[in-house]
Write a protein that holds these residues in place. Structure first.
Motif, PDB file in Angstrom:
ATOM      1  N   PRO A 184      41.750  29.886  52.582  1.00 20.99           N
ATOM      2  CA  PRO A 184      40.935  31.096  52.477  1.00 20.99           C
ATOM      3  C   PRO A 184      41.591  32.347  52.424  1.00 20.99           C
ATOM      4  O   PRO A 184      43.023  32.345  52.519  1.00 20.99           O
ATOM      5  N   SER A 185      41.103  33.516  51.755  1.00 24.05           N
ATOM      6  CA  SER A 185      41.820  34.806  51.675  1.00 24.05           C
ATOM      7  C   SER A 185      40.712  35.512  52.429  1.00 24.05           C
ATOM      8  O   SER A 185      39.831  35.350  53.414  1.00 24.05           O
ATOM      9  N   VAL A 186      41.476  36.698  53.120  1.00 24.31           N
ATOM     10  CA  VAL A 186      40.767  37.706  53.988  1.00 24.31           C
ATOM     11  C   VAL A 186      39.870  38.507  52.898  1.00 24.31           C
ATOM     12  O   VAL A 186      40.137  39.017  52.000  1.00 24.31           O
ATOM     13  N   HIS A 187      38.592  38.420  53.194  1.00 23.95           N
ATOM     14  CA  HIS A 187      37.277  39.299  52.617  1.00 23.95           C
ATOM     15  C   HIS A 187      37.060  40.496  53.310  1.00 23.95           C
ATOM     16  O   HIS A 187      36.431  40.514  54.404  1.00 23.95           O
ATOM     17  N   VAL A 199      37.245  43.367  48.497  1.00 26.90           N
ATOM     18  CA  VAL A 199      38.594  42.893  48.088  1.00 26.90           C
ATOM     19  C   VAL A 199      38.852  41.683  49.030  1.00 26.90           C
ATOM     20  O   VAL A 199      38.430  41.585  50.202  1.00 26.90           O
ATOM     21  N   PHE A 200      39.363  40.906  47.976  1.00 26.20           N
ATOM     22  CA  PHE A 200      40.094  39.575  48.458  1.00 26.20           C
ATOM     23  C   PHE A 200      41.536  39.543  48.656  1.00 26.20           C
ATOM     24  O   PHE A 200      42.076  39.742  47.776  1.00 26.20           O
ATOM     25  N   LEU A 201      42.086  39.349  49.995  1.00 27.62           N
ATOM     26  CA  LEU A 201      43.406  39.525  50.260  1.00 27.62           C
ATOM     27  C   LEU A 201      44.031  38.104  50.286  1.00 27.62           C
ATOM     28  O   LEU A 201      43.628  37.431  51.202  1.00 27.62           O
ATOM     29  N   TYR A 226      36.572  43.919  43.720  1.00 32.51           N
ATOM     30  CA  TYR A 226      35.429  43.729  42.909  1.00 32.51           C
ATOM     31  C   TYR A 226      34.573  44.597  43.090  1.00 32.51           C
ATOM     32  O   TYR A 226      34.579  45.254  44.373  1.00 32.51           O
ATOM     33  N   VAL A 227      33.739  45.239  42.143  1.00 28.77           N
ATOM     34  CA  VAL A 227      32.595  46.204  42.324  1.00 28.77           C
ATOM     35  C   VAL A 227      31.408  45.228  41.941  1.00 28.77           C
ATOM     36  O   VAL A 227      31.261  44.723  40.903  1.00 28.77           O
ATOM     37  N   VAL A 228      30.372  45.472  42.813  1.00 31.43           N
ATOM     38  CA  VAL A 228      29.057  44.474  42.591  1.00 31.43           C
ATOM     39  C   VAL A 228      28.001  45.724  42.684  1.00 31.43           C
ATOM     40  O   VAL A 228      28.170  46.365  43.659  1.00 31.43           O
TER      41      VAL A 228
END
Length: 279
Positions: A184-187, A199-201, A226-228
């Motif tokens: 997993p990443s920090v989201h 941001v996915f860290l 990312y921009v959504v």
């Protein structure tokens, strides 16, 4: 005039992005949005309702993550972290945060414009552009988002200026596994009207037990920013040319600190330093 500016911003990111299906193949990009132009903490209840749960404002020991072990996988083991680093993420409400900021000369004018005409107006991502902006300190609040079973699925970290009470950041923190990733990443998602910044860290433990978080450049679907946006009944997502690193460490006097660097492309735009003290 401002609704037209916000609409124009969404059109801009739509032109750079690609259509995404948040209920299907791109569910990893589903994150809270705001139903109004002013963000603050209005998104919390809607996010909790989506999980069939509630917002817990009465947890004095709340953390951004229920356990850092949620991030365990190839290249990361929470057990290797310094105890203070792990304690901060698992019991964030018990920590006091002081912050200092420094902008690169070339980036400051743009940062000032964004903060003044966007961040402060919508009370989201209002990056401090002058050291005195945070001279009197920044207050933070952790609001835990729980599902129907009472388990933590995310946490809202709401930071306001002590001098004015204005919101600086309103973020949703959780862990999330990206497509094809082995850990997993920090989201972190920052809700905006009809969209969000995410941001996915990627987490790593350094030899001294400190934590390194990085949002690099790369392919769509990997760690990064990312921009959504929602526009015309459809949702679009684009990678953003913003890259961040966080180094969370204990200094030679036993004080927990964080060095945060924000880059645009390869150029450093801003540096933030945090001093973290247990209450």
């Amino acid at each position: 005039m401002t609704p037209l500016v916000d609409l124009g911003t969404r059109k801009f990111w739509r032109s750079l992005g690609r259509p995404v299906d948040l209920a299907g193949a791109h569910a990893w990009l589903r994150a809270p949005t705001s139903t109004s132009a002013v963000v603050r903490d209005g998104w919390l209840a809607a996010e909790a309702a989506l999980h069939g749960g509630r917002v817990d404002e009465d947890s004095p020991d709340a953390g951004l993550l229920a356990s850092m072990a949620e991030l365990d996988g190839p290249g990361f083991r929470a057990a290797d972290l310094l105890p203070q680093v792990r304690d901060f993420y698992e019991h964030t409400a018990q920590w006091h945060v002081e912050v200092w900021s420094a902008w690169a000369p070339w980036a400051w004018p743009g940062g000032e414009l964004i903060s003044r005409f966007f961040g402060k107006r919508v009370e989201q991502l209002a990056l401090p552009t002058r050291p005195l902006d945070v001279a009197k300190g920044m207050d933070s609040r952790i609001s835990v988002i729980r599902d129907a079973a009472g388990d933590q699925v995310a946490a809202g970290w709401l930071r306001t200026l002590r001098a004015t009470g204005d919101y600086v950041f309103s973020g949703c923190y959780s862990q999330r596994t990206l497509p094809g990733a082995q850990r997993p990443s920090v989201h972190v998602a920052f809700p905006l009207e009809s969209g969000n910044v995410q941001v996915f860290l990627k987490p790593s433990v350094l030899r001294d037990g400190s934590l390194w978080l990085e949002s690099p450049g790369g392919r769509f679907g990997g760690d990064g920013a990312y921009v959504v946006v929602e526009d015309g009944g459809r949702t679009y997502a684009s990678r953003a040319p913003v890259h961040e690193t966080f180094h969370v460490y204990v200094d030679d006097r036993g004080v927990l600190r964080t060095d945060h660097v924000l880059r645009m492309g390869r150029a450093t735009a801003m540096r933030l330093h945090y001093k973290l003290e247990r209450i």
